[in-house]
Design an enzyme around this catalytic site. Structure first.
Site, PDB file in Angstrom:
ATOM      1  N   ARG A   1     -34.682  33.320 -30.132  1.00 18.62           N
ATOM      2  CA  ARG A   1     -33.498  32.686 -30.720  1.00 18.62           C
ATOM      3  C   ARG A   1     -32.340  32.563 -29.730  1.00 18.62           C
ATOM      4  O   ARG A   1     -31.357  31.876 -30.009  1.00 18.62           O
ATOM      5  CB  ARG A   1     -33.039  33.493 -31.938  1.00 18.62           C
ATOM      6  CG  ARG A   1     -33.905  33.295 -33.175  1.00 18.62           C
ATOM      7  CD  ARG A   1     -33.366  34.113 -34.335  1.00 18.62           C
ATOM      8  NE  ARG A   1     -33.935  33.715 -35.619  1.00 18.62           N
ATOM      9  CZ  ARG A   1     -33.670  34.313 -36.772  1.00 18.62           C
ATOM     10  NH1 ARG A   1     -32.821  35.336 -36.797  1.00 18.62           N
ATOM     11  NH2 ARG A   1     -34.226  33.897 -37.891  1.00 18.62           N
ATOM     12  N   GLY A   2     -32.438  33.238 -28.602  1.00 16.94           N
ATOM     13  CA  GLY A   2     -31.382  33.159 -27.598  1.00 16.94           C
ATOM     14  C   GLY A   2     -31.451  31.864 -26.814  1.00 16.94           C
ATOM     15  O   GLY A   2     -32.365  31.053 -26.977  1.00 16.94           O
ATOM     16  N   TYR A   7     -25.573  46.809 -16.612  1.00 15.90           N
ATOM     17  CA  TYR A   7     -26.545  45.750 -16.925  1.00 15.90           C
ATOM     18  C   TYR A   7     -27.478  45.527 -15.734  1.00 15.90           C
ATOM     19  O   TYR A   7     -28.699  45.387 -15.907  1.00 15.90           O
ATOM     20  CB  TYR A   7     -25.794  44.469 -17.261  1.00 15.90           C
ATOM     21  CG  TYR A   7     -26.676  43.274 -17.538  1.00 15.90           C
ATOM     22  CD1 TYR A   7     -27.348  43.152 -18.740  1.00 15.90           C
ATOM     23  CD2 TYR A   7     -26.809  42.251 -16.600  1.00 15.90           C
ATOM     24  CE1 TYR A   7     -28.149  42.043 -19.007  1.00 15.90           C
ATOM     25  CE2 TYR A   7     -27.604  41.150 -16.850  1.00 15.90           C
ATOM     26  CZ  TYR A   7     -28.265  41.052 -18.055  1.00 15.90           C
ATOM     27  OH  TYR A   7     -29.062  39.951 -18.314  1.00 15.90           O
ATOM     28  N   LYS A  18     -31.704  45.871 -15.363  1.00 16.10           N
ATOM     29  CA  LYS A  18     -32.579  44.798 -14.905  1.00 16.10           C
ATOM     30  C   LYS A  18     -33.403  45.215 -13.681  1.00 16.10           C
ATOM     31  O   LYS A  18     -34.569  44.838 -13.541  1.00 16.10           O
ATOM     32  CB  LYS A  18     -31.766  43.536 -14.616  1.00 16.10           C
ATOM     33  CG  LYS A  18     -31.203  42.892 -15.864  1.00 16.10           C
ATOM     34  CD  LYS A  18     -32.316  42.501 -16.833  1.00 16.10           C
ATOM     35  CE  LYS A  18     -31.804  41.886 -18.107  1.00 16.10           C
ATOM     36  NZ  LYS A  18     -32.883  41.530 -19.041  1.00 16.10           N
ATOM     37  N   LEU A  46     -38.888  42.407 -36.243  1.00 18.34           N
ATOM     38  CA  LEU A  46     -39.263  43.297 -35.139  1.00 18.34           C
ATOM     39  C   LEU A  46     -38.025  43.751 -34.382  1.00 18.34           C
ATOM     40  O   LEU A  46     -37.320  42.930 -33.779  1.00 18.34           O
ATOM     41  CB  LEU A  46     -40.225  42.576 -34.183  1.00 18.34           C
ATOM     42  CG  LEU A  46     -40.595  43.313 -32.899  1.00 18.34           C
ATOM     43  CD1 LEU A  46     -41.313  44.625 -33.206  1.00 18.34           C
ATOM     44  CD2 LEU A  46     -41.454  42.427 -32.002  1.00 18.34           C
ATOM     45  N   THR A  76     -30.247  32.643 -11.771  1.00 14.72           N
ATOM     46  CA  THR A  76     -28.827  32.577 -11.464  1.00 14.72           C
ATOM     47  C   THR A  76     -28.051  32.427 -12.770  1.00 14.72           C
ATOM     48  O   THR A  76     -28.607  32.562 -13.857  1.00 14.72           O
ATOM     49  CB  THR A  76     -28.542  31.402 -10.512  1.00 14.72           C
ATOM     50  OG1 THR A  76     -27.188  31.465 -10.059  1.00 14.72           O
ATOM     51  CG2 THR A  76     -28.806  30.057 -11.183  1.00 14.72           C
ATOM     52  N   ASN A  77     -26.763  32.118 -12.706  1.00 10.23           N
ATOM     53  CA  ASN A  77     -25.953  31.909 -13.913  1.00 10.23           C
ATOM     54  C   ASN A  77     -26.487  30.716 -14.700  1.00 10.23           C
ATOM     55  O   ASN A  77     -26.651  29.630 -14.136  1.00 10.23           O
ATOM     56  CB  ASN A  77     -24.491  31.653 -13.531  1.00 10.23           C
ATOM     57  CG  ASN A  77     -23.887  32.802 -12.767  1.00 10.23           C
ATOM     58  OD1 ASN A  77     -23.695  33.881 -13.298  1.00 10.23           O
ATOM     59  ND2 ASN A  77     -23.592  32.580 -11.494  1.00 10.23           N
ATOM     60  N   LEU A  78     -26.733  30.918 -15.982  1.00  6.93           N
ATOM     61  CA  LEU A  78     -27.349  29.897 -16.814  1.00  6.93           C
ATOM     62  C   LEU A  78     -26.348  29.303 -17.801  1.00  6.93           C
ATOM     63  O   LEU A  78     -25.364  29.940 -18.172  1.00  6.93           O
ATOM     64  CB  LEU A  78     -28.525  30.489 -17.579  1.00  6.93           C
ATOM     65  CG  LEU A  78     -29.643  31.092 -16.734  1.00  6.93           C
ATOM     66  CD1 LEU A  78     -30.624  31.851 -17.623  1.00  6.93           C
ATOM     67  CD2 LEU A  78     -30.359  30.017 -15.930  1.00  6.93           C
ATOM     68  N   HIS A 116     -19.938  33.952 -21.047  1.00  6.60           N
ATOM     69  CA  HIS A 116     -19.860  33.803 -19.597  1.00  6.60           C
ATOM     70  C   HIS A 116     -18.858  32.703 -19.249  1.00  6.60           C
ATOM     71  O   HIS A 116     -18.341  32.002 -20.116  1.00  6.60           O
ATOM     72  CB  HIS A 116     -21.234  33.476 -19.023  1.00  6.60           C
ATOM     73  CG  HIS A 116     -22.178  34.632 -19.044  1.00  6.60           C
ATOM     74  ND1 HIS A 116     -23.132  34.805 -20.021  1.00  6.60           N
ATOM     75  CD2 HIS A 116     -22.318  35.680 -18.193  1.00  6.60           C
ATOM     76  CE1 HIS A 116     -23.826  35.912 -19.772  1.00  6.60           C
ATOM     77  NE2 HIS A 116     -23.345  36.459 -18.680  1.00  6.60           N
ATOM     78  N   SER A 130     -31.728  39.002 -13.850  1.00  7.20           N
ATOM     79  CA  SER A 130     -30.455  38.340 -13.583  1.00  7.20           C
ATOM     80  C   SER A 130     -30.105  38.496 -12.108  1.00  7.20           C
ATOM     81  O   SER A 130     -30.462  39.491 -11.476  1.00  7.20           O
ATOM     82  CB  SER A 130     -29.356  38.967 -14.443  1.00  7.20           C
ATOM     83  OG  SER A 130     -28.076  38.593 -13.980  1.00  7.20           O
ATOM     84  N   SER A 131     -29.368  37.543 -11.583  1.00  4.74           N
ATOM     85  CA  SER A 131     -28.954  37.619 -10.177  1.00  4.74           C
ATOM     86  C   SER A 131     -27.932  38.720  -9.940  1.00  4.74           C
ATOM     87  O   SER A 131     -27.635  39.050  -8.783  1.00  4.74           O
ATOM     88  CB  SER A 131     -28.368  36.275  -9.723  1.00  4.74           C
ATOM     89  OG  SER A 131     -27.261  35.915 -10.529  1.00  4.74           O
ATOM     90  N   CYS A 132     -27.406  39.342 -11.001  1.00  3.05           N
ATOM     91  CA  CYS A 132     -26.445  40.434 -10.811  1.00  3.05           C
ATOM     92  C   CYS A 132     -27.118  41.706 -10.290  1.00  3.05           C
ATOM     93  O   CYS A 132     -26.439  42.689 -10.010  1.00  3.05           O
ATOM     94  CB  CYS A 132     -25.694  40.724 -12.099  1.00  3.05           C
ATOM     95  SG  CYS A 132     -26.682  41.548 -13.350  1.00  3.05           S
ATOM     96  N   VAL A 177     -32.100  31.350 -23.581  1.00  6.58           N
ATOM     97  CA  VAL A 177     -33.289  31.278 -22.724  1.00  6.58           C
ATOM     98  C   VAL A 177     -34.549  31.201 -23.562  1.00  6.58           C
ATOM     99  O   VAL A 177     -35.442  30.379 -23.304  1.00  6.58           O
ATOM    100  CB  VAL A 177     -33.337  32.487 -21.772  1.00  6.58           C
ATOM    101  CG1 VAL A 177     -34.656  32.495 -20.990  1.00  6.58           C
ATOM    102  CG2 VAL A 177     -32.158  32.450 -20.807  1.00  6.58           C
ATOM    103  N   GLY A 179     -37.184  37.291 -27.822  1.00  6.43           N
ATOM    104  CA  GLY A 179     -35.840  36.742 -27.721  1.00  6.43           C
ATOM    105  C   GLY A 179     -35.817  35.238 -27.918  1.00  6.43           C
ATOM    106  O   GLY A 179     -35.018  34.543 -27.293  1.00  6.43           O
TER     107      GLY A 179
END
Length: 320
Positions: free
Chosen positions: A11-12, A134, A138, A37, A162-164, A177, A105-107, A14, A9
């Site tokens: 390119r995202g 989601y 996780k 890939l 947390t929220n990024l 978000h 994720s914190s969710c 994070v 990941g």
């Protein structure tokens, strides 16, 4: 031996932050585009690992989105994330990768978890319905890492950010978000001369926000903690680590902060017909601090630098 590190990941938001951070380390960074890939294809993923002598993996690839996106495409969110996680973790294990870091994720925590939320709150209540698929994916990723460790003695770790926000974020109208969504709304209101900005919900929920470069630094730190120290601090069947700032802000306060940064001087109107989501979500980061890491980027500074990136690169229109 020089570490050969695969960032899934890359390119995202994070993943690109991890690339920036690991570029400062004496490692060889391995990446693969989606065209090279397909991480949802386990056969492709296993073949990819088998052909390379990868020693570490950062699993940052995921399908992500806000309340609207999670409500609209729940099946996609659970299926795609499970496919990615299962393929990468199984492929890394089959190729005898030495260390892996799974980013969740914190969710994952119950909607009404005691605040601030400690790692022990996992599976202790009902999830927030707007992002339950989601979150379930996780949670499965955490438990898969733990199970592989228990059965095979691997060193696969998990962090729950947390929220990024930050450079590379998704500013799309339909799937972003709250923080990038508000940055775009206020920026466009300034450009158009609009006197009012509408914000979803009542404005009362509280959220914690972390700059993605802080997260990347925390991830590299967690991976570098010696295994004997890590095992002494982190329980084997509750092995995930919260990564956050330890501070939160109301959505109303966030909106005002973003209005100040973008130069918006009009009115902010809250639409209480829209869902608020979880009332509060603040992470307990004592475990992370006990491993020797603390956050560095203050929220006003982080929002200002993110807005500068956004305005300079026109990043708000990614995915339009």
């Amino acid at each position: 031996m020089r570490e050969k590190v695969f960032i899934a990941g890359h390119r995202g938001m994070v993943g690109s932050a991890l690339v920036r951070r690991l570029a400062r380390e004496p490692v060889e960074i391995v990446t693969a585009t989606r065209e090279q890939l397909d991480l949802t294809d386990p056969a492709q993923t296993q073949k990819f690992f088998a052909a390379r002598n990868i020693t570490q993996v950062y699993l940052a690839a995921a399908k992500v989105g806000g309340i609207h996106a999670n409500n609209t495409w729940p099946a996609d969110f659970i299926l795609d994330n499970l496919r990615i996680q299962n393929g990468v973790i199984a492929g890394a294990h089959a190729a005898r990768v030495r260390k892996l870091l799974f980013l969740g994720s914190s969710c994952i925590y119950p909607r009404d978890a005691e605040q601030p939320i400690a790692e022990a709150s996992l599976l202790d209540g009902h999830l927030e319905v707007t992002n339950e698929p989601y979150a379930v994916a996780k949670i499965a990723g955490i438990k898969l890492c733990e199970s592989v460790n228990r059965q095979y003695g691997t060193d696969f770790r998990s962090v729950m950010p947390t929220n990024l926000y930050g450079p590379g974020d998704n500013f799309d109208r339909e799937s972003s978000h709250v923080l990038p969504s508000l940055l775009r709304k206020f920026h466009e209101a300034v450009q158009s001369g609009s006197p009012v900005v509408d914000v979803w919900g009542t404005g009362t929920p509280r959220r914690e926000f972390m700059h993605v470069d802080d997260l990347a630094d925390a991830c590299v730190h967690v991976m570098a903690v010696p295994k004997d120290w890590f095992d002494a601090v982190v329980p084997p069947q509750r092995s995930h680590i919260n990564v956050g700032t330890g501070e939160d802000i109301s959505i109303q306060g966030l909106a005002q902060l973003i209005a100040d940064v973008t130069g918006f001087s009009g009115s902010i109107r809250f639409d209480d017909s829209k869902p608020d989501g979880t009332p509060r979500k603040l992470l307990d980061i004592h475990l992370l601090r006990s491993l020797g890491w603390s956050p560095h980027i203050a929220l006003p500074d982080g929002i200002r630098s993110t807005f500068n990136w956004f305005a300079t690169t026109n990043g708000a229109y990614r995915g339009r």
